[in-house]
Design an enzyme around this catalytic site. Structure first.
Site, PDB file in Angstrom:
ATOM      1  N   LYS A  55       0.834  -1.198   0.000  1.00 55.03           N
ATOM      2  CA  LYS A  55       0.000   0.000   0.000  1.00 55.03           C
ATOM      3  C   LYS A  55       0.871   1.251   0.000  1.00 55.03           C
ATOM      4  O   LYS A  55       1.864   1.330   0.735  1.00 55.03           O
ATOM      5  CB  LYS A  55      -0.906  -0.020   1.236  1.00 55.03           C
ATOM      6  CG  LYS A  55      -1.893   1.141   1.322  1.00 55.03           C
ATOM      7  CD  LYS A  55      -2.754   1.012   2.566  1.00 55.03           C
ATOM      8  CE  LYS A  55      -3.758   2.138   2.688  1.00 55.03           C
ATOM      9  NZ  LYS A  55      -4.612   1.997   3.894  1.00 55.03           N
ATOM     10  N   SER A 130      -9.403   1.797   3.109  1.00 60.53           N
ATOM     11  CA  SER A 130      -8.571   2.580   2.213  1.00 60.53           C
ATOM     12  C   SER A 130      -7.555   1.739   1.440  1.00 60.53           C
ATOM     13  O   SER A 130      -6.918   2.230   0.507  1.00 60.53           O
ATOM     14  CB  SER A 130      -7.831   3.648   3.018  1.00 60.53           C
ATOM     15  OG  SER A 130      -7.020   3.064   4.032  1.00 60.53           O
ATOM     16  N   SER A 154      -9.853  -0.804   7.250  1.00 58.84           N
ATOM     17  CA  SER A 154      -9.291  -0.494   5.930  1.00 58.84           C
ATOM     18  C   SER A 154      -8.562  -1.636   5.245  1.00 58.84           C
ATOM     19  O   SER A 154      -8.198  -1.515   4.077  1.00 58.84           O
ATOM     20  CB  SER A 154      -8.362   0.723   6.023  1.00 58.84           C
ATOM     21  OG  SER A 154      -9.105   1.909   6.131  1.00 58.84           O
TER      22      SER A 154
END
Length: 431
Positions: A55, A130, A154
């Site tokens: 990420k 996210s 997330s």
């Protein structure tokens, strides 16, 4: 396939996957080094040569780290985050940085400087956030393992919506040094993968333990189904297939502890602490370059300016009390079970807020610091994946992984496999 071939395949697929990645590696030298070690029988770990995605809020010395924002569009870290270095030392091959909601500030995954990751099973729907790019990268079979962060769901929410496994370990079990924070009181780094066994391999490698999924006899764990969704309302688990499976484990029925002074408003507590901590982190940037933020993210960041330290302290005190209440209420239970999300993946164009619904089954365990995993399954009349959340006590991550391995098999009996080990998956993403 050689590690180099695996890397080249992953890079090719990542390049073709619109908006899933922000930065993609072009150098295969690490994969080639893995091939040499494999030939010499000097394998560092089970992750040797395996392509992994990270990420893009997690520092990587060889790849830009943008936080999904124009504020850091050209930022090149000088050293790896601790977890990235651990993966590198284990021989894993990081092939790219996945797209993310700007600064991890949002559960829908539909607001960032580098486009929006759509749902692999329906491009008219969100992938969730996210860690949207990490979930989509696994679902689209670009990589078998990806790194994400989880502050209020997330990892688990996008994993659930994209039909992959997502694991949020116990708070502070894995080092978050070198990861851009959202709310340090809750931020947790974890994994998304094709299979629970892949999660077990990754966790065992980082913690230098034996395979975590084999540490316990999952059928002998004490299971309980949460009957209520405390935040969103309705049942904690309602899908007949999932209920049939958990009933086979003789799972008891329990509810969130409420009454007698134990009525905790977890969303409010989360919002107070998250908003204030996020504002303090972002204050220098919103002061100097507000125009580089996405408008909705800027608004959320600024909302924390008016929250006082007294409010934060009171919220933290309530969270500490809740931790004691939950520990006592579920003292005789090893594993709690619920759905991961109570709704299907919302449409991209839907303007009505779905954030609270998406977070409702997840955020409590961030506040309490408990480990939690989501595993996917499918039913015949729906193209979208369903999910089951497996929740354990702090420090009992091995029990969560053991339960996940067992339940994954029960939920997906007889389906096809792929991944580092094997993947129970009965549906194929459309792209």
């Amino acid at each position: 396939m050689t590690a180099k071939e695996l890397s080249e395949t992953a890079i090719r697929r990542a390049t073709a996957a619109d908006d899933t990645f922000i930065t993609i590696a072009q150098d295969t030298s690490r994969a080639e080094a893995s091939d040499r070690r494999i030939q010499a029988r000097e394998i560092r770990s089970p992750l040797e040569g395996i392509p992994i995605a990270v990420k893009d809020v997690i520092n990587t010395a060889d790849l830009k780290t943008t936080m999904g924002s124009n504020v850091f569009a050209d930022y090149q870290p000088t050293q790896n985050a601790t977890l990235v270095q651990q993966l590198d030392d284990a021989g894993a091959n990081i092939i790219g940085k996945t797209n993310t909601q700007e600064f991890s500030y949002g559960i829908r995954g539909d607001s960032g400087a580098f486009g929006v990751v759509t749902n692999p099973y329906d491009p008219t729907r969100i992938a969730g956030g996210s860690s949207s790019g990490s979930a989509a990268a696994v679902a689209r079979d670009i990589v078998p393992l990806a790194v994400g962060t989880d502050t209020a769901g997330s990892i688990r929410v996008p994993a659930a919506l994209c039909g992959v496994v997502g694991f949020k370990p116990t708070f502070q079990l894995l080092d978050t040094t070198g990861i851009f924070p959202l709310a340090p009181s809750f931020d947790t780094v974890g994994f998304l993968a094709s299979t629970v066994q892949d999660i077990a391999v990754a966790m065992a490698t980082l913690l230098r333990e034996k395979n975590m999924s084999e540490a316990l006899s999952a059928p002998n764990l004490r299971y309980a189904v949460l009957e209520d969704n405390l935040i969103y309302g309705g049942p904690g688990l309602k899908d007949p297939h999932a209920l049939e499976v958990v009933n086979s484990l003789c799972a008891s029925r329990v509810s969130h502890p409420v009454g007698s002074g134990t009525d905790f408003n977890f969303m409010e507590l989360y919002n107070v602490v998250r908003a204030r901590e996020a504002f303090l982190i972002h204050e220098p940037y919103v002061t100097q370059m507000p125009e580089k933020y996405q408008p909705d993210i800027l608004m959320r960041v600024k909302a924390g300016e008016t929250i006082s330290e007294t409010q934060v302290a009171e919220a933290q005190d309530q969270i500490a009390k809740a931790a004691l209440v939950y520990e006592q209420a579920f003292a005789n239970t090893d594993i709690l079970l619920s759905s991961t999300v109570p709704i299907e993946a919302p449409l991209l164009h839907e303007k009505a807020s779905s954030a609270e619904a998406l977070m409702s089954q997840c955020v409590i365990w961030n506040l309490l610091g408990w480990p939690a995993m989501t595993i996917p399954y499918w039913i015949s009349d729906s193209p979208l994946p369903r999910s089951l959340q497996i929740i354990g006590k702090p420090g009992q991550d091995a029990k969560v992984i053991a339960a996940g391995t067992h339940l994954e098999d029960l939920l997906n009996t007889g389906v096809q496999g792929r991944g580092i080990t094997s993947t129970p998956r009965s549906k194929t993403p459309i792209a």
